[in-house]
Design a protein around this motif. Structure first.
Motif, PDB file in Angstrom:
ATOM      1  N   ILE A 102       0.871  -1.194   0.000  1.00 22.75           N
ATOM      2  CA  ILE A 102       0.000   0.000   0.000  1.00 22.75           C
ATOM      3  C   ILE A 102       0.900   1.233   0.000  1.00 22.75           C
ATOM      4  CG2 ILE A 102      -1.702   1.352   1.289  1.00 22.75           C
ATOM      5  CD1 ILE A 102      -2.740  -1.241   2.499  1.00 22.75           C
ATOM      6  N   LEU A 103       0.543   2.206  -0.850  1.00 23.68           N
ATOM      7  CA  LEU A 103       1.233   3.508  -0.834  1.00 23.68           C
ATOM      8  C   LEU A 103       0.156   4.538  -1.129  1.00 23.68           C
ATOM      9  CD1 LEU A 103       4.112   4.848  -0.744  1.00 23.68           C
ATOM     10  CD2 LEU A 103       3.985   4.896  -3.214  1.00 23.68           C
ATOM     11  N   ASN A 104      -0.274   5.263  -0.104  1.00 21.31           N
ATOM     12  CA  ASN A 104      -1.424   6.164  -0.311  1.00 21.31           C
ATOM     13  C   ASN A 104      -0.994   7.477  -0.978  1.00 21.31           C
ATOM     14  OD1 ASN A 104      -0.316   7.575   1.794  1.00 21.31           O
ATOM     15  ND2 ASN A 104      -2.219   7.842   2.910  1.00 21.31           N
ATOM     16  N   PRO A 105      -1.976   8.268  -1.471  1.00 14.03           N
ATOM     17  CA  PRO A 105      -1.615   9.489  -2.216  1.00 14.03           C
ATOM     18  C   PRO A 105      -0.765  10.461  -1.387  1.00 14.03           C
ATOM     19  CG  PRO A 105      -3.953   8.996  -2.477  1.00 14.03           C
ATOM     20  CD  PRO A 105      -3.430   8.032  -1.471  1.00 14.03           C
ATOM     21  N   ALA A 106      -1.053  10.557  -0.055  1.00 14.41           N
ATOM     22  CA  ALA A 106      -0.263  11.494   0.771  1.00 14.41           C
ATOM     23  C   ALA A 106       1.206  11.063   0.793  1.00 14.41           C
ATOM     24  CB  ALA A 106      -0.823  11.548   2.185  1.00 14.41           C
ATOM     25  N   ALA A 107       1.440   9.744   0.890  1.00 10.71           N
ATOM     26  CA  ALA A 107       2.826   9.245   0.899  1.00 10.71           C
ATOM     27  C   ALA A 107       3.485   9.531  -0.446  1.00 10.71           C
ATOM     28  CB  ALA A 107       2.842   7.756   1.190  1.00 10.71           C
ATOM     29  N   ARG A 108       2.733   9.340  -1.530  1.00  7.14           N
ATOM     30  CA  ARG A 108       3.292   9.634  -2.867  1.00  7.14           C
ATOM     31  C   ARG A 108       3.719  11.086  -2.956  1.00  7.14           C
ATOM     32  NH1 ARG A 108       2.669   6.206  -7.105  1.00  7.14           N
ATOM     33  NH2 ARG A 108       1.452   4.351  -6.632  1.00  7.14           N
ATOM     34  N   SER A 112       7.343  12.264  -3.108  1.00  8.21           N
ATOM     35  CA  SER A 112       7.497  12.653  -4.497  1.00  8.21           C
ATOM     36  C   SER A 112       7.668  11.422  -5.402  1.00  8.21           C
ATOM     37  CB  SER A 112       8.696  13.596  -4.593  1.00  8.21           C
ATOM     38  OG  SER A 112       8.779  14.183  -5.802  1.00  8.21           O
ATOM     39  N   VAL A 113       6.751  10.452  -5.241  1.00  6.07           N
ATOM     40  CA  VAL A 113       6.793   9.224  -6.062  1.00  6.07           C
ATOM     41  C   VAL A 113       5.887   9.437  -7.272  1.00  6.07           C
ATOM     42  CG1 VAL A 113       6.160   6.776  -6.129  1.00  6.07           C
ATOM     43  CG2 VAL A 113       7.219   7.747  -4.081  1.00  6.07           C
ATOM     44  N   PRO A 114       6.413   9.333  -8.478  1.00  7.69           N
ATOM     45  CA  PRO A 114       5.557   9.546  -9.655  1.00  7.69           C
ATOM     46  C   PRO A 114       4.574   8.386  -9.847  1.00  7.69           C
ATOM     47  CG  PRO A 114       7.776   8.914 -10.315  1.00  7.69           C
ATOM     48  CD  PRO A 114       7.788   9.012  -8.819  1.00  7.69           C
ATOM     49  N   ASP A 115       3.435   8.672 -10.516  1.00 11.43           N
ATOM     50  CA  ASP A 115       2.472   7.609 -10.834  1.00 11.43           C
ATOM     51  C   ASP A 115       3.177   6.592 -11.717  1.00 11.43           C
ATOM     52  OD1 ASP A 115       0.490   8.800  -9.457  1.00 11.43           O
ATOM     53  OD2 ASP A 115      -0.370   9.844 -11.181  1.00 11.43           O
ATOM     54  N   GLY A 116       2.873   5.331 -11.470  1.00  8.81           N
ATOM     55  CA  GLY A 116       3.441   4.279 -12.312  1.00  8.81           C
ATOM     56  C   GLY A 116       4.827   3.845 -11.888  1.00  8.81           C
ATOM     57  N   ALA A 117       5.361   4.417 -10.798  1.00  4.85           N
ATOM     58  CA  ALA A 117       6.692   3.980 -10.326  1.00  4.85           C
ATOM     59  C   ALA A 117       6.575   2.533  -9.835  1.00  4.85           C
ATOM     60  CB  ALA A 117       7.163   4.885  -9.192  1.00  4.85           C
ATOM     61  N   LEU A 119       6.549  -0.757  -7.720  1.00  4.50           N
ATOM     62  CA  LEU A 119       6.361  -0.880  -6.274  1.00  4.50           C
ATOM     63  C   LEU A 119       6.945  -2.189  -5.738  1.00  4.50           C
ATOM     64  CD1 LEU A 119       2.676   0.378  -5.979  1.00  4.50           C
ATOM     65  CD2 LEU A 119       4.758   1.686  -5.664  1.00  4.50           C
ATOM     66  N   ASP A 120       7.887  -2.783  -6.477  1.00  2.00           N
ATOM     67  CA  ASP A 120       8.363  -4.099  -6.045  1.00  2.00           C
ATOM     68  C   ASP A 120       9.499  -4.033  -5.022  1.00  2.00           C
ATOM     69  OD1 ASP A 120       9.831  -2.985  -7.985  1.00  2.00           O
ATOM     70  OD2 ASP A 120      10.226  -4.812  -9.122  1.00  2.00           O
ATOM     71  N   ASP A 121      10.044  -2.852  -4.763  1.00  2.00           N
ATOM     72  CA  ASP A 121      11.115  -2.780  -3.771  1.00  2.00           C
ATOM     73  C   ASP A 121      11.078  -1.401  -3.103  1.00  2.00           C
ATOM     74  OD1 ASP A 121      13.406  -2.729  -2.280  1.00  2.00           O
ATOM     75  OD2 ASP A 121      14.682  -3.608  -3.839  1.00  2.00           O
ATOM     76  N   TYR A 122      10.745  -1.384  -1.802  1.00  3.05           N
ATOM     77  CA  TYR A 122      10.610  -0.074  -1.155  1.00  3.05           C
ATOM     78  C   TYR A 122      11.939   0.672  -1.075  1.00  3.05           C
ATOM     79  CZ  TYR A 122      12.086  -2.434   3.195  1.00  3.05           C
ATOM     80  OH  TYR A 122      12.763  -3.144   4.127  1.00  3.05           O
ATOM     81  N   ARG A 123      13.056  -0.076  -1.072  1.00  2.33           N
ATOM     82  CA  ARG A 123      14.366   0.601  -0.977  1.00  2.33           C
ATOM     83  C   ARG A 123      14.613   1.436  -2.220  1.00  2.33           C
ATOM     84  NH1 ARG A 123      16.699  -4.783   0.879  1.00  2.33           N
ATOM     85  NH2 ARG A 123      16.162  -4.765   3.071  1.00  2.33           N
ATOM     86  N   GLN A 124      14.269   0.824  -3.370  1.00  2.50           N
ATOM     87  CA  GLN A 124      14.461   1.566  -4.633  1.00  2.50           C
ATOM     88  C   GLN A 124      13.466   2.700  -4.733  1.00  2.50           C
ATOM     89  OE1 GLN A 124      14.338  -0.861  -8.076  1.00  2.50           O
ATOM     90  NE2 GLN A 124      16.386  -1.674  -7.704  1.00  2.50           N
ATOM     91  N   LEU A 125      12.225   2.415  -4.298  1.00  2.00           N
ATOM     92  CA  LEU A 125      11.162   3.403  -4.413  1.00  2.00           C
ATOM     93  C   LEU A 125      11.463   4.638  -3.560  1.00  2.00           C
ATOM     94  CD1 LEU A 125       8.052   3.634  -5.435  1.00  2.00           C
ATOM     95  CD2 LEU A 125       7.606   3.348  -3.019  1.00  2.00           C
ATOM     96  N   LEU A 126      11.927   4.394  -2.319  1.00  2.00           N
ATOM     97  CA  LEU A 126      12.167   5.513  -1.403  1.00  2.00           C
ATOM     98  C   LEU A 126      13.437   6.259  -1.772  1.00  2.00           C
ATOM     99  CD1 LEU A 126      11.187   3.774   1.920  1.00  2.00           C
ATOM    100  CD2 LEU A 126       9.844   5.381   0.596  1.00  2.00           C
ATOM    101  N   GLY A 127      14.397   5.539  -2.297  1.00  2.00           N
ATOM    102  CA  GLY A 127      15.632   6.189  -2.751  1.00  2.00           C
ATOM    103  C   GLY A 127      16.489   6.675  -1.598  1.00  2.00           C
TER     104      GLY A 127
END
Ligand SMILES: Nc1ncnc2c1ncn2[C@@H]1O[C@H](COP(=O)(O)OP(=O)(O)OP(=O)(O)O)[C@@H](O)[C@H]1O
Ligand SMILES: [Mg+2]
Length: 419
Positions: A102-108, A112-117, A119-127
């Motif tokens: 789950i990643l809600n709109p406020a977290a995005r 600053s996570v773009p749509d369509g990023a 979601l298979d690895d939170y480490r990569q996603l969070l940067g």
């Protein structure tokens, strides 16, 4: 007296009567049994009908219950989706395989996570390693982490400070399934803290040093005065350059002290309704001649408005920013292309005024230091220009940050509240 035949007849008659009676009894029993059996059969078929009706009713009830349960499950799923989507806090639920469930709109927005990023690895996603590290720690220790403050680097968009709480996610049997991460955007709180800290430290600097600087200026004025009294024409040729040196140095030191006193003096704003466009246009006029002489120009564009502020100080702040921009381009032998662009932010009720240039820009590591008093990379700079700009903006309850300009150089962003 009966004859033997007579006795035989009576006996025979008796036997026949017994047989007839037995037969009649048997027939009657048979009839009764047949009636019973018919009645039972009729009763039996009635039971089956009732049974099947009851069964049908039960099945219908079960189906209705199933439909109601499915509708309730759907409604509760919809409600939890709506709750997750409406949360002002950011929510990220990570699985044990590092996937983001789950990643809600406020977290995005905050991250600053773009749509369509992916979601298979939170480490990569969070940067940001500091952010993934708290989730890793919670998954390893299985213990909650409460209200950890994480600073995110500038320039990635979204929040700059997050308050993070991570709790382990377990099933009913206590088996670990992942981690629930809640973020709160502390950017505004941190900015207010920073503003307060700056105001306090500027006031402290002012109090501590203004007195000394004042004495210093008086002493310098005396030296400068005596220097002026020395009649150059009457002294030997060889001494003249020394006297000229003393005069020039005391003059420039005097200017530095005046600038410093300007900077250190307690900020006293003379407030009025100020047209920001006019302020920026006048500041641009202050440096336009210099920019044009170098083959460039200063342009003012965008949507402005009014704020309550000190017109003289605001003009001084924007003049300093624009002068720095032109000087930076000149220092890099470039034709200055300098813009002042304002955008109205109706949500934050503020103006975002950006000064962009095509100079060499400012290194990431130097971005905090340039606001410190006396930080300068120029041969004849005092290093007080940006310190004063910051002071003026902070005392207008605004903020100033540095980024990279789309024109290739530095970008100073000033945020001023409109109310
Ligand atoms: N637009 C810019 N592009 C590149 N560097 C800049 C820019 N603006 C400021 N700087 C850097 O920040 C330093 C500090 O600027 P500041 O205005 O405080 O002092 P100064 O310009 O050096 O001296 P003064 O303003 O007193 O003449 C500058 O010396 C310069 O190195
Ligand atoms: Mg300057």
């Amino acid at each position: 007296m009966l004859t033997p035949d007579g006795y035989a007849l009576i006996g025979l008659t008796g036997i026949v009567a017994v047989l007839v009676a037995t037969l009649t009894f048997a027939v009657l029993r048979f009839g009764a049994a047949a009636r019973d059996s018919r009645q039972r059969t009729r009763a039996g078929s009635g039971d089956t009908a009732i049974l099947s009706a009851a069964l049908e009713e039960a099945v219908a009830k079960l189906k209705a219950q199933e439909r109601a349960t499915a509708a309730r499950a759907e409604a509760s799923e919809r409600l939890s989706d709506q709750i997750i989507a409406s949360l002002t806090a950011g929510l990220l639920v990570a699985g044990l395989n590092c996937g983001v469930r789950i990643l809600n709109p406020a977290a995005r927005r905050m991250l600053s996570v773009p749509d369509g990023a992916p979601l298979d690895d939170y480490r990569q996603l969070l940067g940001e390693p500091a952010l993934s590290a708290v989730i890793d720690q919670c998954l390893t220790t299985r213990a909650p982490i409460l209200r950890r403050v994480i600073h995110l680097p500038e320039g990635r968009g979204g929040a700059s400070h997050l308050g993070v709480t991570v709790s382990p996610l377990s099933d009913g049997a206590g088996e670990l399934l992942g981690a629930i991460c809640l973020f709160t955007d502390l950017t505004a709180v941190k900015q207010l803290e920073e503003q307060l800290r700056l105001k306090e430290s500027l006031a402290a600097v002012g109090e501590l040093t203004a007195g000394i600087a004042h004495e210093f200026r008086n002493g310098l004025a005396t030296i400068h005065g005596y220097g002026k009294l020395l009649a150059l024409k009457e002294m030997p040729e060889t001494y003249r350059p020394y006297v000229e040196g003393i005069r020039a140095e005391t003059e420039s030191l005097g200017q530095i002290v005046v600038n410093f006193l300007n900077f250190a003096r307690p900020a006293q704003l003379t407030l009025s309704q100020v047209e920001l466009r006019e302020v920026c246009e006048r500041a641009a006029d202050d440096v336009r001649a210099e920019a044009r002489a170098l083959g460039g120009d200063v342009t003012v564009l965008g949507e402005f408005g009014q704020i309550e502020g000190d017109e003289v100080l605001l003009r001084q702040a924007f003049s300093n920013l624009l002068r720095n921009a032109v000087e930076a381009c000149a220092g890099a032998s470039r034709r200055p292309v300098v813009t002042v662009e304002s955008v109205v932010d109706p949500v934050q009720r503020s103006f975002r005024i950006t000064v962009n240039d095509n100079g060499p820009g400012i290194e990431l590591t130097a971005r905090d230091r340039v606001f410190q008093p006396f930080f300068t990379l120029k041969r004849d700079g005092t290093g007080l220009g940006l310190a004063l700009v910051q002071k003026i903006i902070v005392f207008h309850n605004g903020r100033i940050t540095i980024g990279s300009s789309p024109l290739g150089g530095a970008s100073f962003q000033v945020i001023l509240p409109s109310v």
